[in-house]
Design an enzyme around this catalytic site. Structure first.
Site, mmCIF file in Angstrom:
data_model
loop_
_atom_site.group_PDB
_atom_site.id
_atom_site.type_symbol
_atom_site.label_atom_id
_atom_site.label_comp_id
_atom_site.label_asym_id
_atom_site.label_seq_id
_atom_site.Cartn_x
_atom_site.Cartn_y
_atom_site.Cartn_z
ATOM 1 N N LYS A 168 -66.615 -23.899 25.267
ATOM 2 C CA LYS A 168 -65.548 -24.440 25.936
ATOM 3 C C LYS A 168 -64.180 -23.760 26.695
ATOM 4 O O LYS A 168 -64.032 -23.964 27.739
ATOM 5 C CB LYS A 168 -64.702 -25.264 24.938
ATOM 6 N N TYR B 138 -59.576 -25.115 16.109
ATOM 7 C CA TYR B 138 -59.307 -26.290 15.657
ATOM 8 C C TYR B 138 -58.075 -26.649 14.550
ATOM 9 O O TYR B 138 -56.920 -25.900 14.715
ATOM 10 C CB TYR B 138 -60.522 -27.084 15.158
ATOM 11 N N VAL C 150 -70.544 -24.706 16.304
ATOM 12 C CA VAL C 150 -71.314 -25.497 15.329
ATOM 13 C C VAL C 150 -72.945 -24.609 15.140
ATOM 14 O O VAL C 150 -73.370 -25.067 13.999
ATOM 15 C CB VAL C 150 -71.569 -26.808 15.244
HETATM 16 N N1 GLN Z 1 -72.110 -29.831 20.933
HETATM 17 C C1 GLN Z 1 -71.122 -29.858 19.932
HETATM 18 C C2 GLN Z 1 -70.404 -31.117 19.730
HETATM 19 O O1 GLN Z 1 -69.897 -31.616 20.705
HETATM 20 C C3 GLN Z 1 -70.154 -28.727 19.804
HETATM 21 C C4 GLN Z 1 -69.097 -28.833 18.814
HETATM 22 C C5 GLN Z 1 -68.654 -27.525 18.188
HETATM 23 O O2 GLN Z 1 -69.580 -26.476 18.563
HETATM 24 N N2 GLN Z 1 -67.609 -27.574 17.457
HETATM 25 O O3 GLN Z 1 -70.401 -31.661 18.864
#
Ligand code: GLN
Length: 443
Positions: free
Chosen positions: A70, A244, A262
């Protein structure tokens, strides 16, 4: 490995050993393919501003970048459109919510920030998509340049998320329904899934973080990936929003801009110092790698890396404040004539903080604050534009007060482009500058 650099590797290995046994956390089961990861995989990496690479544990194990993509796609959007335009479509306020929350501003539908899914989907949507340069091609190229090598996509993880990613699709539909976004977030969400499935290692992540820390220049190959202001903007949003609903606590305890994903990847950047990354799949309730958080938190604490602790105080900018007659190089017979020439000498790299010290020393220099002043910059290694303007302004004010001013500036560091004379008479050495002041002062 040499003995000296072994110390850095040892620090990483020690952390690895300390936390390899740390239990707790769960794999990200909502993307089925990620639930197949080895929960025991654990790697740490650090890359310095000189491009020195250090790692411990599973440094070569590939995994998907997920949300760690991101900040880099946000960086690409900022590079292409600028902060003002990007901010019209995605804000930069911490949401205090989970990564997949419906964080949309009332009325406008603008996502809170580009680190949560809603904002990341908008950032992806903002990347231009043309036949010559398709959106995903630009993103993959950008992530690769941050990493310093050509990255690829894990098609299985991509397919797995594409098959189950309805929540993100729902977010994209909501964004389209509430906001006047000029591009289609529903189409972009498929690109977002691909961007999340780009394959990296923990060393790649450290290189990506190091590139942000290094003002947008990849320290491994010297390539400029984004401008220095864009790198600073991205680090800022990472600091306030990257973790977050745990962003405030992370900044408080760890004190570094960071981003988690994640799949178990975490990056942290020490501006102008290093890029750091961890990989370990089990996640806490905020979607951050349990071992990654422990390892980076402890490293920050042990090495005093918290941004607000500012251990890099420039303690010795000013090396000398004296009158010329104190200088050993001045013959005794000349001392009387040189009495009223004050000298302030500086060293190292001069920025705003350092320039303030130098100006203070110049004010203090010279008995009764009269007489000629020499600013010795012989041992200065660098002057940024702010410090140069400050020193030039300070010398001009001294001159306006009727004081003779000269600089010992063999490398012309105080000079500005198109300006041959500089702010004060410039000499190659302190002795010449003092001699000139003496001659004019007695004349
Ligand atoms: N591809 C995952 C999602 O959009 C990425 C989320 C994350 O890494 N926090 O749910």
């Amino acid at each position: 490995m040499s003995a000296a650099t072994g110390a850095v590797t040892d620090a990483l290995r020690e952390l690895h050993t300390s936390y390899a046994g740390a239990d707790g956390g769960e794999l990200a089961g909502y993307i089925p393919q990620l639930a197949l990861a080895d929960p025991g995989a654990f790697g740490l990496a650090l890359i310095s501003m000189d491009g020195h690479r250090y790692s411990a544990g599973d440094a070569d194990v590939p995994f998907t970048v997920q949300s760690v993509s991101k900040p880099f796609v946000y960086a690409l959007a900022l590079s292409l459109l600028g902060l003002d335009e990007v901010s019209r479509w995605v804000n930069a306020e911490p949401s205090g919510e989970a990564f997949n929350a419906i964080s949309l501003e009332h009325g406008t539908g603008r996502p809170s920030n580009a680190m949560v899914n809603a904002g990341a989907i908008v950032a992806t949507a903002l990347i231009p998509d043309t036949p010559v340069a398709p959106r995903f091609g630009r993103i993959l190229d950008c992530l690769s340049r941050f990493a310093g090598r050509a990255l690829d996509v894990d098609e299985e993880v991509y397919a797995s998320e594409a098959a189950t990613g309805d929540r993100n699709r729902a977010l994209a539909y909501l964004i389209r329904s509430t906001g006047p976004l000029p591009v289609d977030p529903v189409a972009a969400v498929e690109t977002y899934f691909r961007q999340c499935a780009v394959r990296v290692t923990v060393l790649d992540l450290a290189a990506m973080a190091a590139t942000l820390a290094h003002g947008g220049v990849n320290p491994l190959n010297g390539e400029r990936v984004v401008s220095e202001p864009v790198a600073a903007q991205v680090l800022t949003v990472m600091a306030t929003c990257g973790m977050y609903d745990a962003s405030g606590d992370w900044l408080l305890r760890v004190g570094l801009p960071a981003k988690s994903g994640v799949s178990g990847g975490v990056i942290a950047a020490g501006p102008a110092r290093f890029g750091l990354a961890a990989y370990s799949p089990p996640l806490d309730r905020t979607g951050t790698s349990v071992r990654g958080r422990l390892a980076i938190g402890t490293l920050s604490d042990r090495l005093g890396l918290h941004l607000m602790r500012n251990p890099a105080l420039p303690g010795s900018t000013v090396t000398l404040v004296t009158t010329a007659d104190d200088l050993p190089a001045v013959p005794a017979g000349e001392r009387a004539r040189r009495q009223r020439v004050a000298v302030a000498a500086a060293q190292g790299a001069l920025d705003f903080t350092a320039a303030e010290r130098v100006l203070y020393a110049l004010d203090e220099a010279g008995a009764g604050r009269t007489g000629a002043v020499v600013l010795d910059l012989v041992r200065v290694t660098d002057i940024d534009t702010v410090a140069r303007a400050m020193l030039r302004g300070g010398l001009a004010r001294l001159a306006a007060d009727g004081r003779r001013t000269a600089v010992a500036d063999p490398d012309g560091r105080l000079r500005e482009p198109g300006d041959d004379t500089g702010a004060a008479r410039s000499f190659a050495s302190r002795e010449e500058a003092v001699a000139w002041c003496t001659a004019t002062a007695s004349g």
